[in-house]
Design a protein around this motif. Structure first.
Motif, short mmCIF file in Angstrom:
data_model
loop_
_atom_site.label_atom_id
_atom_site.label_comp_id
_atom_site.label_asym_id
_atom_site.label_seq_id
_atom_site.Cartn_x
_atom_site.Cartn_y
_atom_site.Cartn_z
N GLU A 609 7.67 4.17 4.40
CA GLU A 609 6.84 3.22 4.84
C GLU A 609 5.72 2.68 4.07
OE1 GLU A 609 7.50 3.75 9.62
OE2 GLU A 609 5.76 5.02 8.70
N ASN A 610 4.86 3.43 3.61
CA ASN A 610 3.75 3.11 2.73
C ASN A 610 3.99 2.54 1.53
OD1 ASN A 610 1.87 4.17 4.81
ND2 ASN A 610 1.68 5.95 3.86
N LEU A 611 5.31 3.00 0.83
CA LEU A 611 5.56 2.33 -0.18
C LEU A 611 5.96 1.00 -0.42
CD1 LEU A 611 8.30 4.79 -1.98
CD2 LEU A 611 6.49 3.70 -3.08
N ILE A 612 6.38 0.69 0.90
CA ILE A 612 6.76 -1.10 1.09
C ILE A 612 5.61 -1.59 1.56
CG2 ILE A 612 7.88 -2.39 2.73
CD1 ILE A 612 10.18 -0.14 2.31
N LYS A 613 4.61 -0.95 2.38
CA LYS A 613 3.56 -1.98 2.97
C LYS A 613 2.58 -1.98 1.86
CE LYS A 613 0.70 -0.80 7.03
NZ LYS A 613 0.48 0.54 7.67
N TYR A 614 2.46 -1.09 0.90
CA TYR A 614 1.28 -1.10 -0.22
C TYR A 614 1.88 -1.46 -1.44
CZ TYR A 614 -1.55 1.08 3.67
OH TYR A 614 -1.91 1.09 4.89
N ASN A 615 3.32 -2.10 -1.39
CA ASN A 615 3.98 -2.29 -2.75
C ASN A 615 3.07 -3.22 -3.67
OD1 ASN A 615 5.58 -3.14 -4.41
ND2 ASN A 615 6.99 -4.43 -2.96
N LYS A 616 2.45 -4.03 -3.20
CA LYS A 616 1.48 -4.89 -3.95
C LYS A 616 0.39 -4.22 -4.70
CE LYS A 616 1.85 -9.69 -2.71
NZ LYS A 616 1.92 -10.37 -1.34
N GLU A 617 -0.29 -3.55 -3.92
CA GLU A 617 -1.41 -2.68 -4.72
C GLU A 617 -0.74 -1.69 -5.64
OE1 GLU A 617 -1.05 -3.18 -1.50
OE2 GLU A 617 -2.87 -2.92 -0.12
N ILE A 618 0.24 -1.03 -5.38
CA ILE A 618 0.73 -0.10 -6.19
C ILE A 618 1.28 -0.76 -7.57
CG2 ILE A 618 2.87 1.27 -6.73
CD1 ILE A 618 2.82 1.96 -3.36
N HIS A 619 1.98 -1.80 -7.53
CA HIS A 619 2.08 -2.62 -8.82
C HIS A 619 0.99 -3.12 -9.62
CE1 HIS A 619 6.46 -2.22 -9.04
NE2 HIS A 619 6.34 -2.13 -7.93
N SER A 620 0.01 -3.46 -8.86
CA SER A 620 -1.07 -3.82 -9.50
C SER A 620 -2.00 -3.08 -10.27
CB SER A 620 -2.07 -4.53 -8.59
OG SER A 620 -2.72 -3.70 -7.71
N ARG A 621 -1.67 -1.78 -10.31
CA ARG A 621 -2.21 -0.70 -11.00
C ARG A 621 -1.53 -0.13 -12.25
NH1 ARG A 621 -5.92 4.05 -9.29
NH2 ARG A 621 -7.80 2.68 -8.71
N PRO A 622 -2.07 0.17 -13.10
CA PRO A 622 -1.56 0.88 -14.53
C PRO A 622 -0.85 1.74 -14.06
CG PRO A 622 -3.68 0.97 -14.81
CD PRO A 622 -3.76 0.36 -13.53
N LYS A 623 0.52 2.33 -14.87
CA LYS A 623 0.94 3.53 -14.29
C LYS A 623 0.18 4.59 -14.77
CE LYS A 623 5.95 3.08 -13.79
NZ LYS A 623 7.17 3.31 -14.35
N ARG A 624 0.23 5.92 -14.12
CA ARG A 624 -0.49 7.07 -15.01
C ARG A 624 0.51 7.57 -15.71
NH1 ARG A 624 -4.46 8.34 -11.66
NH2 ARG A 624 -5.05 10.03 -12.60
N THR A 625 0.00 8.19 -16.72
CA THR A 625 0.78 8.82 -17.80
C THR A 625 0.76 10.52 -17.76
OG1 THR A 625 -0.79 8.84 -19.53
CG2 THR A 625 0.82 6.98 -19.41
#
Ligand code: ATP
Length: 643
Positions: A609-625
Motif C-alpha cells: 500500500e505504501n509503495l503505491i501511495k508514496y510512489n512519487k516520493e520514492i522515485h524522486s530520491r537517489p537510490k541508496r548504494t
C-alpha cells in the motif's frame, strides 16, 4: 546501558534493508520495511485497493489478537500444569489412601509441577520449602565434590603464545624508552593527578571512578600525547574509559567556532556502541562535547540529521557508518583526528575487514588511532599495519587470562550422553544459579528453544540474539539489567564487551569454538574487581579448550578451577520432565511460527500500500548504494572467521 527511549527505532535490524525514511515520521508504519528496488512500480495504478486482501486475511485469522512468545508460553504452561493436575488427582483416587505415605515421600524428593509453582510464588509453602531444602542439601554435598585433575604436562603445541610470532609483532610497535617507562610505572594514581580537566574529573566521579584501573593508568597519558595505541587487558578491566578519557580531554581544547566531527569510535555490535555512547555521555556530562550514535537498527533519517550537526564524537558500527559515508549527503570523515577501534578482532571475525579498510582510507592520514581488544589475535596484524603508525603496545595482563576473581567450573558431558546437556543446564539454573545468570548457546534457534522450555518450567528467562529486532534486544538487556528476568539466553552477540552490573554466573551450554571466545564469554562476569563464576558443559570434543583454560588458570595461580558433579537422581527427574515437555515446546514454536506469518502478511500488505501511495516520493530520491551485497557479506564473515 542506553535507555530505550533515547533512540528512535525502526523495526528491521538488517543493515541492508532500510525503513522508508523519506516519509514523514508520523506517516511511517513502524512495521514497515522495504528495499528500494522499485523497478516497474510505475506500472501499478495508484488507485489499487487493498481492502479485499485485508478482509481475506482477517477472515483467515479471525479476530485473534497477536500474542507475544511469552503469552504463548504462559498459555501452554497453564495447559501442561492443568493436565498434570488432572492426571495426578485421577491416579491418587485410583490408588486410594493406602499409598498416601509413599506419595508424600516421593513428593519430598520430587519437585512436582504444582510445588514448582508454589516455590516460584509462595515461599511459605512448607512442602515446597522442604523439597527445596532437601534438593539444595543434596546438591551442595555433591557440589564441588572433586577437583579437576590438573594435568601438568600440556603439550607445548597448545601453548597460547608463540614466541617467534611475538618477535615479529615487536617490529611494528614503538620502541620508545620514555614511553616504556610510563607503561611500566606501577605508581598508584588517582584521576586528579593525571592532568585531566575538572569537568571530566566530575564526569568520572559521577560514575564512581576515582582511581584509574591499570589499563587506564597506562593508556591515558600516552593517549593524551597523541600517540597511536594498540591496547589489550582482560575483560572488564576498564578499557572503555581508558580510551574515552584522553579523547574527551583532547576535545576540551578543540576550536569551537566551526563544529566538526573529530573522533570516530567503531565497535562490532550495536549494543556495544550504545554502551560506549552511554559511558561517554556520562563522562562528558559537564562539558560541551557532543556525541552521536550511528548504528544499524535505529532510524537512519534521525541519524543523518544528527550527523549533519557535526557532533564532536561519532560512535558507530562499521556497516552503518559506511552507509552514511556513501549515502548521507555532505557526511564525510575528512575531519576525523582520532579513530578508535574497540574489539577490533571481533570486527574482523564478523567480516568487517573490507568495511574497516574503507573507513580507514576515508579518514585523514594524519590522525591518532587507538585499537583495543581483550584478545589480540593474529588476524589483526594486517589491520595494525594498515591503520596504526608505530603504535605503543600496552598490554596490562599476560595474554589470554581470565579475571582473577573468576571461579571456573566444568561439568563433564560424557561421550554418547550429549542429550544430558539440556538436563544439566536446567538443573544448574533451577537449583544452583538462579539469578543474574547469562547462558550462552551456539545458535539462535537453540537459545530460542530454551527460552520456551525455561518458560514452561517456570524459569524466568529472556533471550538475546540476532534474530530479534533491535527494540526487542534492547528490551531484553534492560529487563535483565533491572532484574525483571533472572536469565539471559544469548548467542555470542552478547559475548563481547557487554557490561551489565552484577552478572553472577556465566553458563556455557557448549564450549565455545575458540579459547578467545571462551575468555570473552566468561568475561561478562567478575568485572571491575568483582567475583563471578563461569560454568561450562564440556563434551569430549571440547577437551582442547578445557586444557587451555586449566593451563591459563594454573599459570596465573589466582583463578580457581573446579569440576562440578550434579546429583544423578535430580538429573534423572529433570531428564524425564524435559522429555515430557518436548511436545509442548514444539507446539509453542509452531504456534509462534503461524502467528509470525500473519504479522508478515499484514506487513507485506502495508508495504505494498505504501509503495503505491508514496510512489512519487520514492522515485524522486537517489537510490541508496550498498557497500556489499548480502552474499558478499556472508562470504566476508566466513573468511573473517577462518582467518
Ligand atoms: N576507574 C574505574 N573505577 C571503577 N570502576 C571502573 C573504572 N573504570 C571502569 N570501571 C567499571 O568497570 C567495568 C568494566 O569496564 P569496561 O566495560 O570498560 O571494561 P572492558 O575492559 O572494556 O571490558 P570488555 O573487554 O569486556 O569489553 C564497568 O562496569 C565500569 O563501570
Amino acid at each position: 546501558m542506553a535507555k530505550k527511549n533515547d533512540f528512535i527505532m525502526t523495526i528491521e535490524d538488517d543493515e541492508d534493508v532500510e525503513s522508508l525514511d523519506l516519509l514523514e515520521d508520523e506517516k511511517t508504519d513502524t512495521d514497515f520495511k522495504i528495499d528500494l528496488d522499485l523497478d516497474g512500480l510505475e506500472a501499478i495504478p495508484v488507485t489499487m485497493d487493498f481492502s479485499l486482501a485485508r478482509n481475506n486475511l482477517a477472515e483467515k485469522t479471525g479476530e485473534q489478537k497477536k500474542r507475544s512468545i511469552n503469552d504463548i508460553i504462559l498459555e501452554k504452561r497453564r495447559q501442561v500444569l492443568n493436565a498434570n493436575k488432572k492426571l495426578k488427582s485421577s491416579s491418587n483416587k485410583e490408588e486410594g489412601k493406602t499409598n498416601k505415605d509413599s506419595n508424600e515421600e516421593q513428593n519430598n524428593l520430587d519437585v512436582s509441577d504444582n510445588q514448582e509453582e508454589n516455590s516460584d510464588s509462595d515461599s511459605d509453602s512448607s512442602g515446597s520449602k522442604s523439597a527445596k531444602k532437601s534438593n539444595k542439601k543434596k546438591i551442595s554435598t555433591t557440589r564441588l565434590k572433586s577437583k579437576l585433575h590438573l594435568k601438568k604436562k600440556v603439550e607445548d603445541s597448545e601453548s597460547e603464545i608463540d614466541e617467534s610470532e611475538e618477535a615479529r609483532k615487536r617490529e611494528y610497535f614503538s620502541q620508545d624508552k620514555e614511553l616504556d617507562s610510563i607503561i611500566n610505572s606501577n605508581e598508584p594514581s588517582i584521576f586528579t593527578s593525571m592532568n585531566i580537566s575538572r569537568p571530566i574529573i566530575r564526569g568520572l566521579s559521577s560514575l564512581g571512578f576515582v582511581q584509574p584501573t591499570p589499563i587506564q593508568v597506562k593508556t591515558i597519558p600516552i593517549g593524551l600525547m597523541g600517540k597511536d595505541i594498540c591496547g589489550s587487558a582482560v575483560t572488564g578491566s576498564g578499557k572503555t574509559a581508558a580510551f574515552l578519557v584522553p579523547v574527551l580531554e583532547r576535545l576540551m581544547f578543540r576550536p569551537t567556532n566551526v563544529p566538526l566531527s573529530r573522533v570516530l569510535i567503531l565497535t562490532p555490535t550495536r549494543e556495544l556502541a550504545m554502551q560506549c555512547h552511554n559511558v561517554a555521555s556520562k563522562i562528558a556530562a559537564f562539558t560541551n562535547i557532543r556525541i552521536s550514535l550511528a548504528v544499524g537498527g535505529l532510524s537512519i533519517k534521525s541519524q543523518e540529521n544528527e550527523l549533519r550537526e557535526r557532533p564532536d564524537i561519532i560512535i558507530a558500527t562499521p556497516g552503518r557508518l559506511i552507509d552514511h559515508v556513501r549515502n548521507s549527503v555532505s557526511f564525510t570523515l575528512d575531519n576525523i583526528e582520532i579513530l578508535i577501534m574497540d574489539e577490533a578482532d571481533r570486527m574482523l571475525e564478523d567480516g568487517f575487514k573490507d568495511e574497516l579498510t574503507e573507513i580507514v582510507q576515508h579518514c585523514p592520514k594524519k590522525r591518532q588511532t587507538m585499537l583495543f581488544s581483550a584478545t589480540m589475535t593474529d588476524n589483526i596484524n594486517d589491520l595494525i599495519r594498515l591503520s596504526l603508525n608505530k603504535p605503543v603496545r600496552i598490554m596490562v595482563d599476560p595474554p589470554r587470562q581470565t579475571a582473577t576473581k573468576l571461579v571456573q567450573e566444568f561439568v563433564r558431558v560424557r561421550k554418547g550422553k550429549e542429550q544430558s546437556r539440556s538436563t544439566f543446564l536446567v538443573v544448574l539454573c533451577k537449583f544452583l544459579y538462579k539469578k543474574r545468570c547469562i547462558v550462552f548457546f551456539r545458535s539462535k534457534a537453540e537459545a530460542h528453544r530454551f527460552k520456551v522450555l525455561f518458560g514452561l518450567l517456570g524459569i524466568n528467562a529472556g533471550e538475546l540474539h540476532g534474530s530479534m529486532s533491535q527494540e526487542a534486544r534492547m528490551l531484553a538487556l534492560e529487563e535483565f539489567r533491572d532484574e525483571k528476568i533472572d536469565f539471559l539466553l544469548a548467542t555470542d552477540l552478547a559475548s563481547r564487551g557487554l557490561d551489565i552490573k552484577g552478572i553472577e554466573t556465566v553458563i556455557n551450554f557448549n564450549m565455545p569454538q575458540t579459547y578467545d571466545l571462551y575468555l570473552h564469554r566468561v568475561g561478562r562476569t567478575a568485572r571491575a574487581g568483582r567475583s563471578g563464576r563461569a560454568v561450562t558443559l564440556v563434551g569430549e570434543e571440547d577437551r582442547k579448550i578445557l586444557k587451555m583454560a586449566i593451563k591459563a588458570a594454573n599459570k596465573s595461580g589466582k583463578s580457581l578451577v573446579k569440576q562440578r558433579v550434579l546429583d544423578p537422581a535430580v538429573c534423572e527427574k529433570y531428564k524425564n520432565k524435559i522429555l515430557s515437555l518436548k511436545e509442548a515446546v514444539d507446539e509453542v514454536l509452531e504456534t509462534e511460527k503461524d502467528e509470525k506469518k500473519i504479522v508478515e502478511a499484514e506487513r507485506d500488505l502495508t508495504k505494498a500500500e505504501n509503495l503505491i501511495k508514496y510512489n512519487k516520493e520514492i522515485h524522486s530520491r537517489p537510490k541508496r548504494t550498498w557497500f556489499m551485497s548480502q552474499k558478499q557479506k556472508f562470504d566476508a564473515k566466513k573468511k573473517g572467521n577462518s582467518e
